[in-house]
Design a protein around this motif. Sequence first.
Motif, PDB file in Angstrom:
ATOM      1  N   LEU A 100       0.818  -1.212   0.000  1.00 33.00           N
ATOM      2  CA  LEU A 100       0.000   0.000   0.000  1.00 33.00           C
ATOM      3  C   LEU A 100       0.852   1.262   0.000  1.00 33.00           C
ATOM      4  N   THR A 101       1.900   1.301   0.812  1.00 28.32           N
ATOM      5  CA  THR A 101       2.679   2.533   1.002  1.00 28.32           C
ATOM      6  C   THR A 101       3.953   2.582   0.174  1.00 28.32           C
ATOM      7  N   GLY A 102       4.450   1.419  -0.265  1.00 26.42           N
ATOM      8  CA  GLY A 102       5.731   1.386  -0.963  1.00 26.42           C
ATOM      9  C   GLY A 102       6.905   1.500  -0.015  1.00 26.42           C
ATOM     10  N   ILE A 103       6.653   1.494   1.291  1.00 30.13           N
ATOM     11  CA  ILE A 103       7.708   1.596   2.304  1.00 30.13           C
ATOM     12  C   ILE A 103       8.138   0.182   2.704  1.00 30.13           C
ATOM     13  N   THR A 104       9.449  -0.076   2.662  1.00 28.74           N
ATOM     14  CA  THR A 104       9.977  -1.411   2.964  1.00 28.74           C
ATOM     15  C   THR A 104      10.718  -1.399   4.292  1.00 28.74           C
TER      16      THR A 104
END
Length: 641
Positions: free
Chosen positions: A461-465
Amino acid sequence: MSENYSKLQILLTQIGHGDDTFINQLAGISLDDVEVIPEDRKWIFEFSTDRFLDSTLLARLILDTKNTFSKENINCDLIFRVSQKSGVNELNEYWHLVLALIDHSTPYTNEISRGINFVNTGERVEALLMTQAGIDYFSNIKDLIAQAYLSLGIGIPFVFTIDSEKQAEIQEQFENSQAAEIHESATEVAQAAEPEYHTNILLGNPIPDSTKLLPLDEVNDGDNVVVEGYLFKSDYRETKRGGAILTVEITDYTNSISAKVFSRSKKDNETLKNIPSNLWVKIRGRVAVDDYMGGELSLNINDMQTIEKESDSDPIDENQKHRIELHAHTTMTTLNAVNSASELFAQAAEWNQDALAITDNADVQAFPEASASAKKTGVKAIYGLEANYVEDGEAIAINTNREILKDCQYTIFDIETTGLSAVNDKIIQLSAVKMKNGVVLDTFDQFINPGFPLSEQTINLTGITDDLVKNSKPEAEVLKMFQQFYAGTILAGHNVIKFDYGFVNHALAVHKLPKINTLVIDTLNLARWLYPNFGRYTLDFLSKKFSVNLEHHHRAIDDSTATGMLLHIFLKEAEENYGVVYDEQLNEHTDDHESWRQTRPTHLSILVKNQTGLKNLYKLVSESNINYHYRVSRVPKSLFN
């Protein structure tokens, strides 16, 4: 294992159906996409399947998903794309599910649609109903019904019409019943002197008390079993050849099962026809897979008898003061109760409770039955309502202090989190832009390590890993930096009042830092006031509408920049068209344009003190159904004044 199947497993686990049995029943279905609209607190699940699912199975998937997410105040839509061609069979099978999806499954609608039958005449598909009242009612909500069918993968146009053959059959049955009543009365008089004969055997032979009982959740195909359970539904049907089938539903509260028996003679027909429901029974028979029930297990009855079952004991010691239940639903609350008012009052009397409050959701139709039951049992009836309460409008600005809005510096902020709960979830990114007159002056962008690995859903959803957050600053330090960044400016954001503001304030409280007390403006509520006919108010929609660049939606820094550009446009419009100069003037327009429609209802319990209160409650229900009905009947705050 495909990614789409993995998504489905995650969802099923989240809604309490992670067991292999339920997953296997959903073979052939995949969860293709999940669209999250944070500002509307709405999730859209898109499924694809090669066939139409059993209506009971589909209802469990849809309703359990909606119920699970509603606990977090999230509204869910589930959309199905089905490869199999749809027909009238699917229209018939999914009818009651469709009524539930559009919040029109009530005792009234179930009655006026009883026996509904979708048929293909060759020229068109007709939904045959037995009454004109049914045609009038469902024709008025036909668009809602068609939309619900479409979400289930059925796009067949149809019209509601009278079932003339059924009407003629009902008329004939009525005329025959008049003659039957006369005959029955004469028979009763003739048999009045005969002695009564009591027996607990309903079918077959007695079942010894020593016989081992098997819980329903342990029965398997091919087992010869003896089970005990509560018979809560019976269905007797005669065949064209003169035979009959009795199907009963029983539960022992570990599981439920359908049980069947076929008659062998007309005498058997009478026996089966007179078997009642709502009693405890013991059944001996063989378990088998029933193809007519979609492959579900069914119990073929050999012997059946009634049993005595002790009722639940009083949960309160007789020396202690008994409780009073102040929030009870009856079957008049759709899909939320299984007991009638009379059953509730009987139980309250058995437990020596002095009073009982009936608070159905948006409904007072149980009051007459409650009144009669109160007189019969001696338990005082407290009349009430679980109202769908809404604010007349959402606040556009909070912490107002008569500040001039023009030529001020604004800090537009946005957060990304691991979920929607400020208590259970964590902030993983906090970004902000400082702007004046639509020009960016400074930026703030910090990742935060939540202290645990991010879920696949959060990453998608956020593209944050995990790599982006693992070496980032702790939450307390980032919050202090953010407070220094926005000092002396006006805060703003999209859906900031309901989400970001509360989330950040909770985090500040956890770290014993001062909460936000500066002016905060919400562009979502501002847009809803200025442009009431848009229909959608998501950040990406508004950005496209006003030609604002939004390259990476759900990345906090990009969302903040786009929100700041929209804020400049909206405040300029508010000043030019409505003369808004000061912050407090924004909230003077919160109830414009029937804004109560756009507010998510919450449940509010209302109890009546006296006859005047009862009269006022009736007025409240009438107003909510006549003047404030949007998807559900709503009670805005202004009605209490």
